[in-house]
Design an enzyme around this catalytic site. Structure first.
Site, mmCIF file in Angstrom:
data_model
loop_
_atom_site.group_PDB
_atom_site.id
_atom_site.type_symbol
_atom_site.label_atom_id
_atom_site.label_comp_id
_atom_site.label_asym_id
_atom_site.label_seq_id
_atom_site.Cartn_x
_atom_site.Cartn_y
_atom_site.Cartn_z
ATOM 1 C CB CYS A 113 -0.935 0.020 1.198
ATOM 2 S SG CYS A 113 -2.077 -1.361 1.211
ATOM 3 C CG HIS A 247 -3.053 3.840 2.682
ATOM 4 N ND1 HIS A 247 -3.471 3.482 1.420
ATOM 5 C CD2 HIS A 247 -3.039 2.693 3.419
ATOM 6 C CE1 HIS A 247 -3.700 2.177 1.396
ATOM 7 N NE2 HIS A 247 -3.450 1.676 2.594
ATOM 8 C CG ASN A 277 -6.367 -0.578 1.560
ATOM 9 O OD1 ASN A 277 -5.728 -0.065 0.633
ATOM 10 N ND2 ASN A 277 -5.802 -1.102 2.627
HETATM 11 O O1 UT7 Z 1 -2.907 -0.764 4.213
HETATM 12 C C1 UT7 Z 1 -3.073 -1.372 5.467
HETATM 13 C C2 UT7 Z 1 -4.225 -2.328 5.303
HETATM 14 N N1 UT7 Z 1 -4.978 -2.683 6.438
HETATM 15 C C3 UT7 Z 1 -5.477 -1.867 7.386
HETATM 16 O O2 UT7 Z 1 -5.260 -0.698 7.445
HETATM 17 C C4 UT7 Z 1 -6.380 -2.505 8.412
HETATM 18 C C5 UT7 Z 1 -6.214 -1.906 9.786
HETATM 19 N N2 UT7 Z 1 -7.149 -2.495 10.727
HETATM 20 C C6 UT7 Z 1 -8.460 -2.212 10.699
HETATM 21 O O3 UT7 Z 1 -8.882 -1.421 9.876
HETATM 22 C C7 UT7 Z 1 -9.345 -2.838 11.730
HETATM 23 O O4 UT7 Z 1 -8.565 -3.566 12.654
HETATM 24 C C8 UT7 Z 1 -10.419 -3.780 11.112
HETATM 25 C C9 UT7 Z 1 -11.445 -2.938 10.375
HETATM 26 C C10 UT7 Z 1 -9.774 -4.778 10.170
HETATM 27 C C11 UT7 Z 1 -11.141 -4.542 12.221
HETATM 28 O O5 UT7 Z 1 -11.697 -3.633 13.151
HETATM 29 P P1 UT7 Z 1 -11.491 -3.893 14.710
HETATM 30 O O6 UT7 Z 1 -12.246 -2.834 15.387
HETATM 31 O O7 UT7 Z 1 -10.023 -3.976 14.972
HETATM 32 O O8 UT7 Z 1 -12.225 -5.284 14.919
HETATM 33 P P2 UT7 Z 1 -11.626 -6.658 15.448
HETATM 34 O O9 UT7 Z 1 -10.671 -7.237 14.444
HETATM 35 O O10 UT7 Z 1 -11.107 -6.428 16.812
HETATM 36 O O11 UT7 Z 1 -12.907 -7.556 15.515
HETATM 37 C C12 UT7 Z 1 -13.974 -7.262 16.397
HETATM 38 C C13 UT7 Z 1 -15.077 -8.267 16.175
HETATM 39 C C14 UT7 Z 1 -14.597 -9.723 16.169
HETATM 40 O O12 UT7 Z 1 -15.586 -10.493 16.811
HETATM 41 P P3 UT7 Z 1 -15.385 -10.973 18.332
HETATM 42 O O13 UT7 Z 1 -14.115 -11.787 18.327
HETATM 43 O O14 UT7 Z 1 -15.261 -9.703 19.119
HETATM 44 O O15 UT7 Z 1 -16.616 -11.749 18.588
HETATM 45 C C15 UT7 Z 1 -14.565 -10.096 14.699
HETATM 46 O O16 UT7 Z 1 -14.768 -11.470 14.487
HETATM 47 O O17 UT7 Z 1 -15.673 -8.061 14.890
HETATM 48 C C16 UT7 Z 1 -15.719 -9.307 14.177
HETATM 49 N N3 UT7 Z 1 -15.641 -9.009 12.739
HETATM 50 C C17 UT7 Z 1 -16.728 -8.719 12.006
HETATM 51 N N4 UT7 Z 1 -18.037 -8.636 12.316
HETATM 52 C C18 UT7 Z 1 -18.870 -8.297 11.322
HETATM 53 C C19 UT7 Z 1 -14.542 -8.969 11.967
HETATM 54 N N5 UT7 Z 1 -14.896 -8.647 10.700
HETATM 55 C C20 UT7 Z 1 -16.245 -8.487 10.709
HETATM 56 C C21 UT7 Z 1 -17.177 -8.144 9.721
HETATM 57 N N6 UT7 Z 1 -18.476 -8.057 10.062
HETATM 58 N N7 UT7 Z 1 -16.826 -7.889 8.437
#
Ligand code: UT7
Length: 320
Positions: A113, A247, A277
């Site tokens: 990225c 970004h 993204n």
């Molecule tokens: O160029 C760099 C590329 N990547 C990035 O910049 C990504 C950076 N990270 C992020 O943007 C965030 O960490 C995410 C958007 C990927 C995730 O957000 P988060 O607030 O960190 O959520 P999490 O990973 O802590 O997940 C929270 C909950 C989990 O459930 P439990 O374990 O709390 O029951 C996940 O399983 O949300 C769940 N979850 C979803 N629920 C509904 C994960 N993806 C989804 C989804 N829909 N699509």
């Protein structure tokens, strides 16, 4: 000619748009979850014909047109991509062939990225060093082709597209400075397994793997530091910035950085809501959008930043 400056910008987005509601019909997610955690509402998804060289070519043509130049005026082509059309030749060669020109250097750089900021830095050095006068710099990716559409934690995040600029030698700045970093110790936080059949484990699929929380945490810290580094190197403060072009990975990361810089969101170019993204394309796509809709004007000061798997990250301070 001491400096390089952006002579024109261009972009390409695939025709197909996929909304959050459509994704929610395939995986266990909701529009509300995706919007509140990422700011993304929809993304463009490539057809098999819309490869990196195809999208990069169309973005490049738009940039040439905006600069009032033709392909024959180019001295070099640099394509930032992690999703090349082929193992070889490189995507820049395929793009060169589409442009109908020969005999200028054409190469890819693979910096995920952060690819566009890295490619911009390389092009700037060639021009400042006096070796080249006019360079096409493209950021393009088709991350949806390496996305596991059954994995809700990653499939909601990515989209496809291409952005391009023509960088030209000029007496006035231009690119004020670029700042690049990498930390290979973070190699397991965001990666795509090898695509080489001979080196692939049987069970390993070539999809994006990501520790979302770790990427988020590292991104806010590293990007905060690199934008401060860019400002300090130019004896500037955040009040000197006309447009912040970050970004486009997650609106929460963008907002956190804007707060850190004490920049109001109306000085930030945001496309993540419609593009998701797009990896190496995200910054040049946002740049082109804001140039074409008249927000970015000649003489204004722009701050660009990006981070990707590696981790690799960087920033650029530019007088447009
Ligand atoms: O160029 C760099 C590329 N990547 C990035 O910049 C990504 C950076 N990270 C992020 O943007 C965030 O960490 C995410 C958007 C990927 C995730 O957000 P988060 O607030 O960190 O959520 P999490 O990973 O802590 O997940 C929270 C909950 C989990 O459930 P439990 O374990 O709390 O029951 C996940 O399983 O949300 C769940 N979850 C979803 N629920 C509904 C994960 N993806 C989804 C989804 N829909 N699509």
């Amino acid at each position: 000619m001491k400096y390089s400056r952006i002579a024109g910008t261009g972009s390409y987005l695939p025709k197909k748009v996929v909304t959050n509601e459509e994704l929610a019909q395939k995986v266990d997610t909701t529009d509300e979850w995706i919007v509140s955690r990422t700011g993304i509402s929809s993304r463009h998804v490539s057809s098999p014909e819309e490869t990196s060289s195809y999208m990069g070519y169309h973005a490049g043509l738009h940039a040439l047109e905006a600069a009032g130049l033709s392909a024959n005026d180019l001295d070099m082509i640099i394509v930032a991509t992690t999703t090349p059309d082929k193992g070889l030749p490189n995507t820049a060669c395929l793009l060169q062939e589409r442009l109908g020109i020969t005999n200028i250097p054409a190469f890819d750089i693979t910096v995920a990225c952060a690819g566009f900021v890295y490619a911009l830095s390389v092009a700037d050095q060639y021009i400042r060093g006096g070796m080249m006068k006019t360079i096409l710099v493209v950021g393009v990716d088709v991350l949806t082709a390496v996305t596991n559409w059954d994995d809700r934690s990653t499939c909601v995040l990515f989209g496809d597209g291409a952005g391009a600029i023509i960088l030209q030698a000029d007496d006035k700045p231009g690119i004020l400075s670029t700042h690049l970093h990498a930390d290979g110790r973070q190699k397991d936080s965001l990666y795509i397994p090898t695509w080489l059949p001979g080196q692939r484990k049987e069970e390993e699929l070539s999809y994006i793997h990501m520790d979302g929380r770790e990427v988020f945490r590292f991104a806010v810290k590293a990007l905060g530091q690199v934008v401060e580094e860019a400002l300090a190197a130019n004896h500037m403060s955040q009040t000197d910035i006309d447009w912040f072009i970050p970004h486009q990975a997650n609106l929460r990361i963008i907002t956190a950085l804007a707060e850190k810089l004490k920049l109001s969101l109306d000085k930030v170019v945001i496309t993540v809501d419609r593009h998701a993204n797009t990896s190496a394309a995200s910054v040049p796509l946002a740049l082109d959008e804001a140039v074409r809709d008249g927000r970015i004007q000649r003489g204004q000061t722009l701050l660009l930043e990006a981070i990707g798997g590696g981790f690799v990250w960087g920033a650029a301070l530019i007088i447009y």
